[in-house]
Design a protein around this motif. Structure first.
Motif, mmCIF file in Angstrom:
data_model
loop_
_atom_site.group_PDB
_atom_site.id
_atom_site.type_symbol
_atom_site.label_atom_id
_atom_site.label_comp_id
_atom_site.label_asym_id
_atom_site.label_seq_id
_atom_site.Cartn_x
_atom_site.Cartn_y
_atom_site.Cartn_z
ATOM 1 N N ALA A 175 -5.302 2.572 -3.821
ATOM 2 C CA ALA A 175 -4.718 1.866 -4.962
ATOM 3 C C ALA A 175 -5.741 1.772 -6.091
ATOM 4 N N GLU A 176 -5.293 2.031 -7.314
ATOM 5 C CA GLU A 176 -6.158 1.856 -8.479
ATOM 6 C C GLU A 176 -6.051 0.428 -9.004
ATOM 7 N N ASP A 177 -4.844 -0.080 -9.014
ATOM 8 C CA ASP A 177 -4.614 -1.457 -9.438
ATOM 9 C C ASP A 177 -3.290 -1.917 -8.817
ATOM 10 N N TYR A 178 -2.918 -3.152 -9.126
ATOM 11 C CA TYR A 178 -1.731 -3.730 -8.499
ATOM 12 C C TYR A 178 -0.749 -4.239 -9.553
ATOM 13 N N ASP A 210 -8.866 -6.515 -2.661
ATOM 14 C CA ASP A 210 -8.751 -5.356 -3.545
ATOM 15 C C ASP A 210 -7.967 -5.654 -4.820
ATOM 16 N N TRP A 245 4.104 5.732 -5.531
ATOM 17 C CA TRP A 245 4.093 5.742 -6.991
ATOM 18 C C TRP A 245 3.082 6.755 -7.526
ATOM 19 N N LYS A 246 1.909 6.822 -6.884
ATOM 20 C CA LYS A 246 0.905 7.786 -7.324
ATOM 21 C C LYS A 246 1.369 9.214 -7.057
ATOM 22 N N ARG A 265 0.821 -1.204 0.000
ATOM 23 C CA ARG A 265 0.000 0.000 0.000
ATOM 24 C C ARG A 265 0.861 1.262 0.000
ATOM 25 N N ILE A 317 -6.157 -6.109 1.145
ATOM 26 C CA ILE A 317 -5.426 -6.148 -0.122
ATOM 27 C C ILE A 317 -5.813 -7.381 -0.932
ATOM 28 N N ASN A 345 2.430 1.717 -3.493
ATOM 29 C CA ASN A 345 1.385 2.194 -4.404
ATOM 30 C C ASN A 345 1.140 3.679 -4.207
ATOM 31 N N SER A 346 1.095 4.102 -2.956
ATOM 32 C CA SER A 346 0.871 5.521 -2.660
ATOM 33 C C SER A 346 2.031 6.376 -3.149
ATOM 34 N N TRP A 367 -0.838 4.168 4.172
ATOM 35 C CA TRP A 367 -1.089 4.526 2.777
ATOM 36 C C TRP A 367 -1.658 5.937 2.732
#
Length: 260
Positions: free
Chosen positions: A117-120, A249, A21-22, A15, A246, A18-19, A113
């Motif tokens: 998350a939009e995707d993995y 998700d 990266w965004k 998580r 997760i 992912n955060s 987070w």
């Protein structure tokens, strides 16, 4: 550049990355992940996931690692859990004005987070692990329901999601579809024995798994559990568990929390 040191267990780290990266995409900056192999999670990133191109991973083995200290001390802005939580909105997103106010290189150390998350797609299991996951999930069929029972040190999960609550929800699934089988992931072998006794012949699991999170094998087995749960049609999960959240998700499958 954004330097992020994700802390905690496997799913907390997923998580956090992912955060990060965004946030890096929003700022059009590069992302460096400092992956600490420690007693919480003693396994390198590349022993779990295929190589990524969206960010760079550097393995460290101590919070005193010279590379970690260099990035931490030379960053213009350093953020902790408290900073992120103070500026995370109800939607889980970091406040836009606050994010824009952050100047220069950012160093983030957290297990929280700060973007949903939009995707993995960043986390594709390494080939040897994917073969094991595929072999396990090939046994599922269309009626397999995932069950994640979190125990050991997670007191909220232990207090809220009792074994009886799991058995009740599993029986309800079985009553609705007589061909239901369950994939069980748990960190408590006594719990598994009780569930197997309650549902003889209905339980699938990685029975040879290692439960030690301070070992490479234990974390790899945890990843197998995570992606196997994600391959079921529905998950019965534990309260206050990032692993439960997760797993559901990853492929946006239905989730019900035992005890709620």
């Amino acid at each position: 550049m954004i330097i992020i040191q994700p802390s905690g267990g496997l799913c907390n780290r997923i998580r956090v990355i992912n955060s990060g990266w965004k946030l890096a995409r929003a700022r059009q900056e590069k992302l460096l992940v400092l992956w600490n192999c420690n007693p919480e999670l003693n396994c390198p990133f590349d022993a779990l996931f295929r190589p990524v191109t969206d960010f760079r991973v550097t393995s460290i083995r101590s919070v005193a690692d010279p590379r970690k200290l260099f990035y931490q001390k030379t960053a213009r802005t350093r953020l902790t859990n408290e900073d992120l939580l103070a500026h995370r909105g109800p939607d889980g997103k970091l406040d836009e004005a606050y994010a824009r106010s952050l100047k220069g290189n950012l160093y983030i150390f957290t297990w929280e987070w700060f973007y949903p998350a939009e995707d993995y797609h960043l986390f594709i299991p390494a080939e040897p692990l994917q073969k094991r996951i595929s072999a396990m999930t090939a046994r599922f069929g269309p009626s397999c329901v995932g069950v994640h029972i979190r125990r050991t040190d997670n007191q909220p999960a232990i207090g809220k999601s009792s074994t009886d609550a799991f058995i009740h929800l599993m029986q309800r699934e079985l009553d609705a579809a007589a061909d239901t089988v369950f994939y069980l992931a748990t960190d408590d072998l006594a719990e598994e024995a009780r569930i197997r006794e309650a549902f003889p012949g209905r339980i699938l699991s990685n029975r040879e798994r290692c439960l030690r999170r301070d070992s490479r094998e234990g974390i790899q087995d945890a990843l197998l559990d995570l992606y196997s749960l994600a391959s079921t049609r529905k998950i019965i999960g534990s309260y206050f568990s990032s692993f439960t959240d997760i797993a559901a998700d990853i492929r946006k499958i239905p989730l019900v929390i035992a005890g709620e």
